[in-house]
Scaffold this active site. Structure first.
Site, PDB file in Angstrom:
ATOM      1  CE  LYS A   5     -13.008   0.800  -8.989  1.00 53.52           C
ATOM      2  NZ  LYS A   5     -11.844   0.098  -8.428  1.00 53.52           N
TER       3      LYS A   5
ATOM      4  CE1 TYR B  92     -13.805   4.339  -7.914  1.00 55.19           C
ATOM      5  CE2 TYR B  92     -16.151   4.575  -8.365  1.00 55.19           C
ATOM      6  CZ  TYR B  92     -15.112   3.875  -7.794  1.00 55.19           C
ATOM      7  OH  TYR B  92     -15.361   2.715  -7.124  1.00 55.19           O
TER       8      TYR B  92
ATOM      9  CG  ASP C 281      -2.180   0.757   1.100  1.00 56.40           C
ATOM     10  OD1 ASP C 281      -2.106   1.966   0.834  1.00 56.40           O
ATOM     11  OD2 ASP C 281      -3.256   0.152   1.234  1.00 56.40           O
TER      12      ASP C 281
ATOM     13  NE  ARG D 198     -27.069   3.953  -4.711  1.00 57.03           N
ATOM     14  CZ  ARG D 198     -27.991   4.722  -5.306  1.00 57.03           C
ATOM     15  NH1 ARG D 198     -29.205   4.256  -5.520  1.00 57.03           N
ATOM     16  NH2 ARG D 198     -27.692   5.945  -5.697  1.00 57.03           N
TER      17      ARG D 198
ATOM     18  CB  SER E  34     -17.636  -0.249  -8.806  1.00 60.73           C
ATOM     19  OG  SER E  34     -18.743   0.504  -8.409  1.00 60.73           O
TER      20      SER E  34
ATOM     21  CG  ASP F 135     -27.028   9.917  -5.656  1.00 60.03           C
ATOM     22  OD1 ASP F 135     -25.929   9.321  -5.715  1.00 60.03           O
ATOM     23  OD2 ASP F 135     -27.394  10.560  -4.656  1.00 60.03           O
TER      24      ASP F 135
ATOM     25  CG  ASN G 233      -8.097   7.551   0.998  1.00 57.19           C
ATOM     26  OD1 ASN G 233      -8.182   8.611   1.611  1.00 57.19           O
ATOM     27  ND2 ASN G 233      -9.165   6.875   0.599  1.00 57.19           N
TER      28      ASN G 233
HETATM   29  C1  WQD Z   1     -25.887   5.744  -1.063  1.00 58.95           C
HETATM   30  C2  WQD Z   1     -27.232   6.433  -1.011  1.00 58.95           C
HETATM   31  C3  WQD Z   1     -27.202   8.739  -1.692  1.00 58.95           C
HETATM   32  C4  WQD Z   1     -24.768  10.273   1.576  1.00 58.95           C
HETATM   33  C5  WQD Z   1     -20.828   5.201  -4.297  1.00 58.95           C
HETATM   34  C6  WQD Z   1     -20.034   5.170  -5.569  1.00 58.95           C
HETATM   35  C7  WQD Z   1     -19.815   3.759  -5.995  1.00 58.95           C
HETATM   36  C8  WQD Z   1     -19.146   2.959  -4.926  1.00 58.95           C
HETATM   37  C9  WQD Z   1     -19.819   3.126  -3.600  1.00 58.95           C
HETATM   38  C10 WQD Z   1     -16.907   3.473  -4.080  1.00 58.95           C
HETATM   39  C11 WQD Z   1     -27.498   7.321  -2.213  1.00 58.95           C
HETATM   40  C12 WQD Z   1     -27.578   8.604  -0.246  1.00 58.95           C
HETATM   41  C13 WQD Z   1     -25.478   9.438   0.741  1.00 58.95           C
HETATM   42  C14 WQD Z   1     -25.481  11.236   2.343  1.00 58.95           C
HETATM   43  C15 WQD Z   1     -27.553  10.441   1.391  1.00 58.95           C
HETATM   44  N1  WQD Z   1     -17.768   3.256  -4.957  1.00 58.95           N
HETATM   45  N2  WQD Z   1     -26.842   9.516   0.637  1.00 58.95           N
HETATM   46  N3  WQD Z   1     -26.847  11.262   2.218  1.00 58.95           N
HETATM   47  O1  WQD Z   1     -23.536   6.692  -4.422  1.00 58.95           O
HETATM   48  O2  WQD Z   1     -24.559   4.389  -4.173  1.00 58.95           O
HETATM   49  O3  WQD Z   1     -22.118   4.632  -4.497  1.00 58.95           O
HETATM   50  O4  WQD Z   1     -20.110   4.488  -3.305  1.00 58.95           O
HETATM   51  O5  WQD Z   1     -15.854   3.442  -3.846  1.00 58.95           O
HETATM   52  O6  WQD Z   1     -19.075   3.746  -7.144  1.00 58.95           O
HETATM   53  O7  WQD Z   1     -20.752   5.863  -6.561  1.00 58.95           O
HETATM   54  O8  WQD Z   1     -23.089   5.287  -2.336  1.00 58.95           O
HETATM   55  O9  WQD Z   1     -22.999   5.714   0.082  1.00 58.95           O
HETATM   56  O10 WQD Z   1     -22.565   7.635  -1.513  1.00 58.95           O
HETATM   57  O11 WQD Z   1     -24.878   6.713  -1.309  1.00 58.95           O
HETATM   58  O12 WQD Z   1     -28.762  10.516   1.315  1.00 58.95           O
HETATM   59  O13 WQD Z   1     -24.900  12.021   3.110  1.00 58.95           O
HETATM   60  O14 WQD Z   1     -27.241   7.298   0.123  1.00 58.95           O
HETATM   61  O15 WQD Z   1     -27.956   9.731  -2.322  1.00 58.95           O
HETATM   62  O16 WQD Z   1     -28.856   7.222  -2.505  1.00 58.95           O
HETATM   63  P1  WQD Z   1     -23.424   5.327  -3.927  1.00 58.95           P
HETATM   64  P2  WQD Z   1     -23.292   6.374  -1.218  1.00 58.95           P
END
Ligand code: WQD
Length: 346
Positions: free
Chosen positions: A156, A152, A33, A238, A127, A305, A37
């Site tokens: 992938k 990003y 590593d 999700r 992903s 989103d 991060n």
């Molecule tokens: C999940 C849900 C938000 C934060 C992302 C990357 C993906 C992967 C995982 C990572 C969504 C909602 C979020 C907040 C909220 N890669 N939310 N308030 O966007 O599905 O995926 O992370 O390395 O490539 O795109 O995950 O956890 O950001 O969001 O309401 O403060 O939670 O809108 O619906 P996401 P997330």
């Protein structure tokens, strides 16, 4: 069993959980590593959980081709699990060159050295973002990939293609590469020991760290991005997958490669539960299982989103013998235990 697995990015959130599961399954592991991060918290946690003080650790950057090659000279690597990459969607939009340069060149270096050193099995950490906004749900591995909405996400897709093409080109040669891409849905939670978990820097982008930080008082209020989506309760859906379940999928995939069980030289598996959970449902489950109230409010939708996405994990269930086991409640309890652990409250 005398097989050695190189875990690139092995000190991070997913890498550290995978390292634990590999060691517990009897594999030898080399963790590498650049610590860009993360700090040593999780690697130290891995040593505590496994009771192993002798796990080889190499601080190095996978963009350094000579360093990657040295790694393959110094160790006899039977499989590589490649995590080393940048992963912040928003930052990738602002700094695409940084993302393309790092995420692509590190992977190219791994493939080049792996092939030059007599071939290898390569597991790529992909992903569900490659599916974009899906037309039909749940998504299977044959559901079409959509044009990426961020650099990003594009890295992938490109890395998946690079792996597919390299597998094809090296088939039957001395430097043969076999590959598996695991498409993760939303990994959340922490190890039940409370010793390893997610350590986001700054304000978390992802939902669960934002929830746990709000619950502990580091953040004032969780914003739920959008409550007017065409879903049962108006919030996005999700497929939240427990980090230990996800880590176990890597052990299954590595065994599949090393035991010669692959049906194709390049395979793709969805790693998810098959269960859609909305943002509101997740918040409610967190409150219930941990016996607390979370301060939240509804906010406008977040750009980029997707409305809903969840996996059809049947291929991984059937072919790898892997299945997500933990409930979302167990996972959220572990996430909360980890937040308290890092806050020094327990
Ligand atoms: C999940 C849900 C938000 C934060 C992302 C990357 C993906 C992967 C995982 C990572 C969504 C909602 C979020 C907040 C909220 N890669 N939310 N308030 O966007 O599905 O995926 O992370 O390395 O490539 O795109 O995950 O956890 O950001 O969001 O309401 O403060 O939670 O809108 O619906 P996401 P997330």
């Amino acid at each position: 069993m005398d097989k050695t697995i190189l875990v690139s990015g092995g000190a991070g959130f997913i890498g550290s959980h995978v390292t634990v599961e590999l060691i517990e399954a009897g594999y030898g592991v080399v963790v590498a590593d650049n610590m860009s991060n993360c700090d040593m918290t999780c690697f130290e946690g891995v040593k505590k959980i496994t009771g192993r003080d002798d796990i080889p650790f190499v601080k190095m950057d996978f963009c350094d081709a000579a360093a990657v090659d040295r790694l393959f000279s110094d160790y006899r690597i039977d499989a590589v699990i490649h995590f080393a990459a940048y992963k912040a969607v928003g930052e990738s939009v602002a700094q695409p060159v940084k993302y393309y340069k790092n995420n692509l060149s590190s992977f190219l270096n791994v493939l080049e050295s792996a092939s030059a050193h007599g071939g290898c099995n390569v597991l790529f950490s992909s992903s569900a973002t490659v599916y974009g906004e899906p037309d039909t749900l749940p998504v299977t591995e044959t559901s079409p990939r959509q044009p990426a909405t961020s650099p990003y996400g594009n890295t992938k897709q490109i890395c998946e293609d690079i792996l597919r093409d390299t597998v094809k080109a090296t088939a039957g040669s001395e430097g043969e590469i076999k590959g598996i891409a695991l498409r993760y849905f939303n990994p959340i939670g922490a190890h039940p020991s409370g010793l390893i978990g997610e350590l986001p820097r700054g304000v978390p982008n992802n939902l669960v760290p934002f929830i746990t930080q709000t619950a502990i008082g580091k953040r004032e209020c969780l914003s739920i991005f959008g409550n007017d989506y065409p879903t049962p309760d108006g919030t996005c859906q999700r497929d939240y997958i427990d980090i230990v379940d996800l880590a176990k999928a890597h052990v299954c995939a590595v065994s599949r490669m090393l035991d010669g069980d692959m049906e194709e030289d390049y395979e793709i598996f969805n790693i998810g539960t098959g269960r859609p959970v909305s943002v509101l449902e997740l918040v409610n489950a967190f409150e219930k299982v941990n016996g607390l109230k979370l301060n939240y409010r509804f906010a406008p939708r977040r750009e980029g989103d997707v409305t809903a996405i969840w996996a059809d994990p049947a291929e991984a269930n059937k072919k790898m013998g892997w299945k997500a086991e933990r409930t979302v409640e167990e996972t959220l309890a572990a996430a909360w235990a980890w937040e308290k652990h890092i806050a020094g409250q327990e």
